[in-house]
Design an enzyme around this catalytic site. Structure first.
Site, PDB file in Angstrom:
ATOM      1  N   HIS A  90       0.435  -1.134  -0.078  1.00 46.50           N
ATOM      2  CA  HIS A  90       0.212  -0.019  -0.146  1.00 46.50           C
ATOM      3  C   HIS A  90       0.377   1.402   0.546  1.00 46.50           C
ATOM      4  O   HIS A  90       1.922   1.800   1.066  1.00 46.50           O
ATOM      5  CB  HIS A  90      -1.038   0.047   1.293  1.00 46.50           C
ATOM      6  CG  HIS A  90      -2.212   1.260   1.348  1.00 46.50           C
ATOM      7  ND1 HIS A  90      -3.160   0.959   0.233  1.00 46.50           N
ATOM      8  CD2 HIS A  90      -1.402   2.605   1.783  1.00 46.50           C
ATOM      9  CE1 HIS A  90      -3.321   2.411   0.501  1.00 46.50           C
ATOM     10  NE2 HIS A  90      -2.799   2.973   0.596  1.00 46.50           N
TER      11      HIS A  90
ATOM     12  N   HIS B   4      -4.602   4.251  -3.760  1.00 45.47           N
ATOM     13  CA  HIS B   4      -3.963   3.176  -2.961  1.00 45.47           C
ATOM     14  C   HIS B   4      -3.162   3.498  -5.227  1.00 45.47           C
ATOM     15  O   HIS B   4      -3.680   3.625  -6.008  1.00 45.47           O
ATOM     16  CB  HIS B   4      -4.190   1.921  -3.456  1.00 45.47           C
ATOM     17  CG  HIS B   4      -3.667   0.702  -3.361  1.00 45.47           C
ATOM     18  ND1 HIS B   4      -3.381  -0.589  -2.561  1.00 45.47           N
ATOM     19  CD2 HIS B   4      -2.674   0.589  -4.180  1.00 45.47           C
ATOM     20  CE1 HIS B   4      -2.740  -1.298  -2.992  1.00 45.47           C
ATOM     21  NE2 HIS B   4      -2.042  -0.627  -3.687  1.00 45.47           N
TER      22      HIS B   4
ATOM     23  N   HIS C 222      -1.775   3.737  -8.515  1.00 44.86           N
ATOM     24  CA  HIS C 222      -2.046   2.246  -9.118  1.00 44.86           C
ATOM     25  C   HIS C 222      -1.414   3.722 -10.828  1.00 44.86           C
ATOM     26  O   HIS C 222      -2.035   4.838 -10.490  1.00 44.86           O
ATOM     27  CB  HIS C 222      -3.795   2.676  -9.438  1.00 44.86           C
ATOM     28  CG  HIS C 222      -4.489   3.780  -9.237  1.00 44.86           C
ATOM     29  ND1 HIS C 222      -4.640   4.275  -8.381  1.00 44.86           N
ATOM     30  CD2 HIS C 222      -5.155   4.575 -10.174  1.00 44.86           C
ATOM     31  CE1 HIS C 222      -5.517   4.861  -8.347  1.00 44.86           C
ATOM     32  NE2 HIS C 222      -6.137   5.336  -9.599  1.00 44.86           N
TER      33      HIS C 222
HETATM   34  P1  5GP Z   1      -8.186   7.212 -10.510  1.00 46.56           P
HETATM   35  O1  5GP Z   1      -9.619   8.301 -11.032  1.00 46.56           O
HETATM   36  O2  5GP Z   1      -8.342   7.048  -8.721  1.00 46.56           O
HETATM   37  O3  5GP Z   1      -7.446   7.922 -11.709  1.00 46.56           O
HETATM   38  O4  5GP Z   1      -8.831   5.875 -11.127  1.00 46.56           O
HETATM   39  C1  5GP Z   1      -9.370   4.782 -10.530  1.00 46.56           C
HETATM   40  C2  5GP Z   1      -9.645   3.889 -11.614  1.00 46.56           C
HETATM   41  O5  5GP Z   1     -10.453   2.208 -10.384  1.00 46.56           O
HETATM   42  C3  5GP Z   1     -11.270   4.017 -11.767  1.00 46.56           C
HETATM   43  O6  5GP Z   1     -10.889   4.340 -13.324  1.00 46.56           O
HETATM   44  C4  5GP Z   1     -12.172   3.256 -11.642  1.00 46.56           C
HETATM   45  O7  5GP Z   1     -13.218   2.930 -13.201  1.00 46.56           O
HETATM   46  C5  5GP Z   1     -11.653   2.056 -10.825  1.00 46.56           C
HETATM   47  N1  5GP Z   1     -11.922   1.140 -10.374  1.00 46.56           N
HETATM   48  C6  5GP Z   1     -12.609   1.333  -9.514  1.00 46.56           C
HETATM   49  N2  5GP Z   1     -13.202   0.628  -8.453  1.00 46.56           N
HETATM   50  C7  5GP Z   1     -12.711  -0.266  -9.153  1.00 46.56           C
HETATM   51  C8  5GP Z   1     -12.787  -2.670  -9.008  1.00 46.56           C
HETATM   52  O8  5GP Z   1     -13.809  -2.577  -8.406  1.00 46.56           O
HETATM   53  N3  5GP Z   1     -12.596  -2.488  -9.859  1.00 46.56           N
HETATM   54  C9  5GP Z   1     -11.692  -2.763 -10.949  1.00 46.56           C
HETATM   55  N4  5GP Z   1     -10.867  -3.016 -11.510  1.00 46.56           N
HETATM   56  N5  5GP Z   1     -11.877  -0.985 -10.586  1.00 46.56           N
HETATM   57  C10 5GP Z   1     -12.087  -0.123 -10.481  1.00 46.56           C
HETATM   58 ZN    ZN Z   2      -4.100  -0.249  -0.375  1.00 47.87          ZN
END
Ligand code: 5GP
Ligand code: ZN
Length: 113
Positions: free
Chosen positions: A46, A97, A99
């Site tokens: 994490h 987290h 990514h």
């Molecule tokens: P961020 O908006 O934080 O840059 O990206 C988070 C990403 O995680 C988003 O594109 C969203 O669609 C994806 N996401 C959120 N919840 C889940 C989940 O439960 N499973 C998967 N595979 N992707 C998720």
């Molecule tokens: Zn985490």
């Protein structure tokens, strides 16, 4: 962190569509894809975001960068894709987290919104 969505995806407590895994990281398909290819690569450890990467984490981040080309190739987008990491609410980070989004399979405009 048991309350972290991506930590729970890493441990398979929450199911996901995995495309790559090793000791350091896990890659899986985004649940709400923004492009024909939309894979998320996360460290198993994490780390909140790139803002929270310490010098000790440098190898983790470097490792993830080193596996992204192979993931992109296996998804059929070698040579034409984008890697994005959103940091904080102003950049639209919704999961705290670290990514890396791998986006591809269509033309990607610049600058992003
Ligand atoms: P961020 O908006 O934080 O840059 O990206 C988070 C990403 O995680 C988003 O594109 C969203 O669609 C994806 N996401 C959120 N919840 C889940 C989940 O439960 N499973 C998967 N595979 N992707 C998720
Ligand atoms: Zn985490």
């Amino acid at each position: 962190m048991s309350d972290c969505l991506f930590c729970r995806i890493v441990t398979k407590e929450i199911p996901s569509s995995g495309v790559y895994e090793d000791d350091v990281c896990y890659a899986f398909r985004d649940i709400n894809p923004a492009a024909p290819v939309h894979v998320l690569v996360v460290p198993k450890k994490h780390i909140g975001s790139l803002d929270e990467v310490s010098k000790a984490d440098a190898a983790v981040v470097g490792h993830i960068m080193s596996v992204i080309p192979a993931i992109a190739a296996s998804e059929g987008v070698a040579g034409g894709y984008r890697v994005v990491s959103n940091i904080g609410p102003r950049a639209g980070q919704s999961v705290k987290h670290l990514h890396f989004h791998i986006l591809g399979g269509r033309d990607l405009s610049w600058p992003p919104g």
